[in-house]
Design a protein around this motif. Structure first.
Motif, PDB file in Angstrom:
ATOM      1  N   ILE A  17       0.841  -1.189   0.000  1.00 31.98           N
ATOM      2  CA  ILE A  17       0.000   0.000   0.000  1.00 31.98           C
ATOM      3  C   ILE A  17       0.881   1.245   0.000  1.00 31.98           C
ATOM      4  CG2 ILE A  17      -1.567   1.352   1.455  1.00 31.98           C
ATOM      5  CD1 ILE A  17      -3.147  -1.113   1.970  1.00 31.98           C
ATOM      6  N   ALA A  37      -7.318   2.436   2.687  1.00 33.67           N
ATOM      7  CA  ALA A  37      -7.022   1.562   1.557  1.00 33.67           C
ATOM      8  C   ALA A  37      -8.029   1.779   0.440  1.00 33.67           C
ATOM      9  CB  ALA A  37      -7.013   0.105   2.014  1.00 33.67           C
ATOM     10  N   THR A  38      -9.263   1.982   0.829  1.00 30.55           N
ATOM     11  CA  THR A  38     -10.299   2.156  -0.179  1.00 30.55           C
ATOM     12  C   THR A  38     -10.030   3.388  -1.034  1.00 30.55           C
ATOM     13  OG1 THR A  38     -11.927   1.114   1.245  1.00 30.55           O
ATOM     14  CG2 THR A  38     -12.767   2.466  -0.542  1.00 30.55           C
ATOM     15  N   LEU A  41      -7.104   2.735  -3.360  1.00 28.21           N
ATOM     16  CA  LEU A  41      -7.480   1.876  -4.470  1.00 28.21           C
ATOM     17  C   LEU A  41      -8.287   2.657  -5.497  1.00 28.21           C
ATOM     18  CD1 LEU A  41      -8.374  -1.594  -2.964  1.00 28.21           C
ATOM     19  CD2 LEU A  41      -6.277  -0.811  -4.008  1.00 28.21           C
TER      20      LEU A  41
ATOM     21  N   PRO B  87     -10.968  -4.421   0.704  1.00 34.75           N
ATOM     22  CA  PRO B  87     -11.701  -3.152   0.686  1.00 34.75           C
ATOM     23  C   PRO B  87     -12.514  -3.029  -0.593  1.00 34.75           C
ATOM     24  CG  PRO B  87      -9.367  -2.823   0.311  1.00 34.75           C
ATOM     25  CD  PRO B  87      -9.533  -4.249   0.687  1.00 34.75           C
ATOM     26  N   ALA B  88     -13.460  -2.128  -0.547  1.00 34.83           N
ATOM     27  CA  ALA B  88     -14.224  -1.848  -1.760  1.00 34.83           C
ATOM     28  C   ALA B  88     -13.264  -1.334  -2.832  1.00 34.83           C
ATOM     29  CB  ALA B  88     -15.286  -0.794  -1.459  1.00 34.83           C
ATOM     30  N   ARG B  89     -13.628  -1.424  -4.083  1.00 41.08           N
ATOM     31  CA  ARG B  89     -12.786  -0.942  -5.191  1.00 41.08           C
ATOM     32  C   ARG B  89     -11.747  -1.960  -5.628  1.00 41.08           C
ATOM     33  NH1 ARG B  89     -14.548   3.382  -8.166  1.00 41.08           N
ATOM     34  NH2 ARG B  89     -15.787   4.668  -6.775  1.00 41.08           N
TER      35      ARG B  89
END
Lengths: 85, 135
Positions: A17, A37-38, A41, B87-89
């Motif tokens: 990450i 994290a979302t 991403l 996680p989402a995505r």
């Protein structure tokens, strides 16, 4: 047994990450160490999509360039000699 | 190595006779761009590069179209419901990175970082070529 394995994976995931954070421009600017994290991403997805769009656009412009090459023979000769292998 | 592969492909495209239509040449250049990324020495051992090469070869055998169309095909992969900790995505990312659907989450992140670096290098290379040759 299973908890030890998940701890190792979590460290690896945090490292990755961080690496992604350093690659994606938006994340770098924010400078947050605890970007979710979302969010990372999502920004990574947007970044990949924009890079892919750039490849499309640059392919189109390179195609224009090559179309114009025959019209200017001096420039075309230079380009051809540079590209010849 | 990525640059050399791309330049050689461009040279082949430039020498092609008869000259292709603009849209066909654009497709060939884009194809060459992704092939160069997949063939670069850093990436040749990566899952994404193998998946991308496979996709490119399939594309060459069919009529030309969008290179990165999501294929509607039944694939035997782990269904989303069995990945509750992601996680989402992550699913969107799996669709963007070639071969992403079958990857473990940890591998997906690693492959993504590598794919992003190759994409960025390819964009910089193409921009440099454009700047150098248009004046």
């Amino acid at each position: 047994m299973s908890s030890r394995r998940s701890r190792i994976s979590e460290e690896e995931i945090n490292e990755l990450i961080s690496k992604l954070q350093s690659l994606v421009p938006e994340s770098r600017r924010r400078g947050s160490n605890r970007a979710s994290a979302t969010k990372l991403l999502k920004e990574t997805c947007n970044y990949i999509k924009s890079l892919q769009r750039e490849v499309d656009d640059l392919s189109d412009r390179l195609s224009d360039l090559m179309a114009g090459m025959d019209n200017n023979s001096a420039q075309a000769d230079i380009i051809r000699s540079l590209l010849s292998s | 190595m990525q640059a050399l592969h791309f330049l050689q492909a461009l040279a082949r495209i430039a020498r092609a006779a008869p000259k292709p239509a603009h849209s066909a040449r654009t497709r060939q250049i884009r194809h060459a761009a992704y092939a160069s990324m997949a063939h670069s020495s850093r990436s040749s051992r990566r899952t994404w590069s193998r998946a991308l090469l496979h996709r490119l070869r399939q594309r060459q055998q069919q009529r030309p179209g969008r290179l990165l169309t999501v294929r509607r095909r039944v694939r035997i992969v782990t269904p989303i419901t069995s990945r509750p900790e992601e996680p989402a995505r992550a699913e969107t990312l799996r669709q963007l990175v070639p071969g992403g659907r079958g990857m473990e989450y940890c591998n997906l992140l690693e492959e993504t970082a590598d794919y992003v670096q190759c994409l960025r290098a390819q964009v910089q290379l193409m921009q440099t070529l454009l700047d150098a040759f248009s004046s």
